[in-house]
Design a protein around this motif. Structure first.
Motif, PDB file in Angstrom:
ATOM      1  N   ALA A 233       0.779  -1.291   0.130  1.00  0.00           N
ATOM      2  CA  ALA A 233       0.144  -0.018  -0.076  1.00  0.00           C
ATOM      3  C   ALA A 233       0.922   1.230  -0.003  1.00  0.00           C
ATOM      4  O   ALA A 233       0.371   2.272  -0.419  1.00  0.00           O
ATOM      5  N   GLY A 234       2.155   1.232   0.499  1.00  0.00           N
ATOM      6  CA  GLY A 234       2.832   2.380   0.837  1.00  0.00           C
ATOM      7  C   GLY A 234       3.711   2.576  -0.554  1.00  0.00           C
ATOM      8  O   GLY A 234       4.157   3.655  -0.756  1.00  0.00           O
ATOM      9  N   LEU A 235       3.679   1.746  -1.618  1.00  0.00           N
ATOM     10  CA  LEU A 235       4.471   1.887  -2.775  1.00  0.00           C
ATOM     11  C   LEU A 235       3.775   2.695  -3.927  1.00  0.00           C
ATOM     12  O   LEU A 235       4.946   3.388  -4.387  1.00  0.00           O
ATOM     13  N   PRO A 236       2.724   2.655  -4.174  1.00  0.00           N
ATOM     14  CA  PRO A 236       2.358   3.358  -5.678  1.00  0.00           C
ATOM     15  C   PRO A 236       2.727   4.655  -5.860  1.00  0.00           C
ATOM     16  O   PRO A 236       3.674   4.909  -6.943  1.00  0.00           O
ATOM     17  N   THR A 237       2.281   5.787  -5.122  1.00  0.00           N
ATOM     18  CA  THR A 237       2.504   7.136  -5.465  1.00  0.00           C
ATOM     19  C   THR A 237       4.002   7.426  -5.330  1.00  0.00           C
ATOM     20  O   THR A 237       4.691   8.025  -6.367  1.00  0.00           O
ATOM     21  N   PRO A 238       4.862   7.200  -4.169  1.00  0.00           N
ATOM     22  CA  PRO A 238       6.082   7.583  -3.961  1.00  0.00           C
ATOM     23  C   PRO A 238       7.065   6.641  -5.003  1.00  0.00           C
ATOM     24  O   PRO A 238       7.932   7.378  -5.575  1.00  0.00           O
ATOM     25  N   GLY A 239       6.625   5.456  -5.169  1.00  0.00           N
ATOM     26  CA  GLY A 239       7.541   4.540  -6.381  1.00  0.00           C
ATOM     27  C   GLY A 239       7.222   5.189  -7.570  1.00  0.00           C
ATOM     28  O   GLY A 239       8.227   5.129  -8.222  1.00  0.00           O
ATOM     29  N   ILE A 240       5.983   5.429  -8.253  1.00  0.00           N
ATOM     30  CA  ILE A 240       5.882   5.772  -9.486  1.00  0.00           C
ATOM     31  C   ILE A 240       6.781   6.988  -9.667  1.00  0.00           C
ATOM     32  O   ILE A 240       7.083   7.378 -10.720  1.00  0.00           O
ATOM     33  N   ALA A 241       6.260   8.049  -8.524  1.00  0.00           N
ATOM     34  CA  ALA A 241       6.795   9.410  -8.613  1.00  0.00           C
ATOM     35  C   ALA A 241       8.321   9.568  -8.835  1.00  0.00           C
ATOM     36  O   ALA A 241       8.947  10.163  -9.622  1.00  0.00           O
ATOM     37  N   ALA A 242       9.015   8.463  -7.992  1.00  0.00           N
ATOM     38  CA  ALA A 242      10.489   8.445  -7.956  1.00  0.00           C
ATOM     39  C   ALA A 242      10.951   7.957  -9.447  1.00  0.00           C
ATOM     40  O   ALA A 242      11.842   8.446  -9.931  1.00  0.00           O
ATOM     41  N   TYR A 243      10.208   6.816 -10.103  1.00  0.00           N
ATOM     42  CA  TYR A 243      10.564   6.135 -11.198  1.00  0.00           C
ATOM     43  C   TYR A 243      10.456   7.101 -12.370  1.00  0.00           C
ATOM     44  O   TYR A 243      11.466   7.186 -13.129  1.00  0.00           O
ATOM     45  N   ASN A 244       9.472   7.966 -12.375  1.00  0.00           N
ATOM     46  CA  ASN A 244       9.212   9.138 -13.531  1.00  0.00           C
ATOM     47  C   ASN A 244      10.251  10.129 -13.240  1.00  0.00           C
ATOM     48  O   ASN A 244      10.596  10.674 -14.481  1.00  0.00           O
TER      49      ASN A 244
END
Length: 317
Positions: free
Chosen positions: A121-132
């Motif tokens: 649950a903690g992954l999507p927004t921060p993970g996608i932001a960092a990746y992009n």
């Protein structure tokens, strides 16, 4: 179904329990997900407080929440890459503070067996932001030096890890209390803003600067650390024109939605890393799926943040 949302802008106490009618019929490429855990994001507090009511007015009542993990209970008639019973990670704009969520398959990925509900649950927004940020906006290349402001925050902690995997030299800033944690993630050098000015410490050293904070003096500090022809990426606002005059040859970008960016590409990359134990999501605190805990989690968002993510557990697996 039970959900939590608000009918007006304000502090954390505007939240109320809502009864939402479930979506009756799926579109052909959608899935229905029974939610097991929800990630709580700082951006949701910004929206709730009304700071973006002019640029992004909300249709009340609004149920926030874009990061969830859960089990698919129904699929649309043209879904062929997911099945009922699949455990998935989902990234969506709104609707996550609820018992179920409808999402298009372009916004989900299979949840690895070896990660917890809270981590998923903690992954999507921060993970996608960092990746992009690294792959699309900054176009980072191996051998470059990156300065990450807010390195212990939810986006910053993923940035540090991905940057090291991409063979970048990582300069990081944050509070002195979080130095050991950020160094353990892979930061090569660390500057504590409560002891010194990171901009002076890293002056003209960074090919890439990422402002992963939510304001303050970060832009001013980041411009100082930037090389004259570097690239600076900000989560919220780019430096003012006056600040940019210090480094007029640099490029400045604000993270925004771009149609070329695909959530499921980023989620697949990130969940594969987690499956291989090459990426961690630090959980600061877990809450229950109650009105009191939703309010408390948002009160914590309004305070200076500790390292890691806050999540709400809806159903224990």
């Amino acid at each position: 179904m039970k959900a939590f949302g608000f009918n007006q802008y304000g502090d954390a106490n505007v939240f109320e329990e809502l009864q939402i009618e479930p979506v009756a019929e799926l579109k052909s490429k959608q899935v229905r997900v029974s939610i097991e855990a929800i990630g709580i994001n700082p951006f949701e507090a910004i929206l709730r407080a009304g700071y973006m009511k002019d640029s992004m007015p909300l249709p009340f009542p609004i149920v926030p929440g874009g990061d969830v993990t859960g089990i698919i209970t129904e699929i649309g008639d043209k879904v062929d890459n997911f099945s009922v019973g699949d455990a998935v990670v989902v990234h969506k704009g709104f609707g996550g503070y609820a018992e179920e969520l409808i999402a298009f398959t372009s916004h989900i990925a299979i949840r690895p067996d070896n990660i917890t509900l809270a981590e998923a649950a903690g992954l999507p927004t921060p993970g996608i932001a960092a990746y992009n940020i690294l792959t699309f906006f900054a176009k980072a290349r191996a051998g470059e030096t990156i300065f990450i402001e807010g390195a212990s925050g939810s986006v910053g902690m993923v940035l540090v890890q991905l940057a090291k995997l991409m063979e970048l030299t990582v300069l990081a800033s944050g509070s002195s209390a979080n130095e050991d944690y950020v160094r353990r993630l892979g930061a090569d050098q660390y500057s504590a803003y409560d002891k010194e000015n990171p901009g002076e410490t890293f002056k003209d050293m960074a090919d890439i600067v990422v402002d992963a904070t939510l304001g303050g003096r970060a832009s001013e500090v980041g411009v100082k650390a930037l090389k004259p022809n570097g690239r600076m990426v900000s989560l919220i606002d780019v430096p003012t024109e006056a600040m940019q005059k210090e480094k007029p040859l640099a490029d400045y970008y604000q993270v925004e939605s771009v149609k070329e960016l695909k959530d499921n590409d980023a989620l697949k990359f990130l969940t594969d890393l987690m499956m291989q134990d090459e990426l961690e999501i630090k959980i600061a605190k877990k809450y229950k799926f109650t009105l009191a805990d939703i309010i408390e989690s948002h009160k914590q968002l309004d305070l200076p943040r500790t390292a890691g993510k806050m999540v709400v557990i809806v159903k224990e697996n």
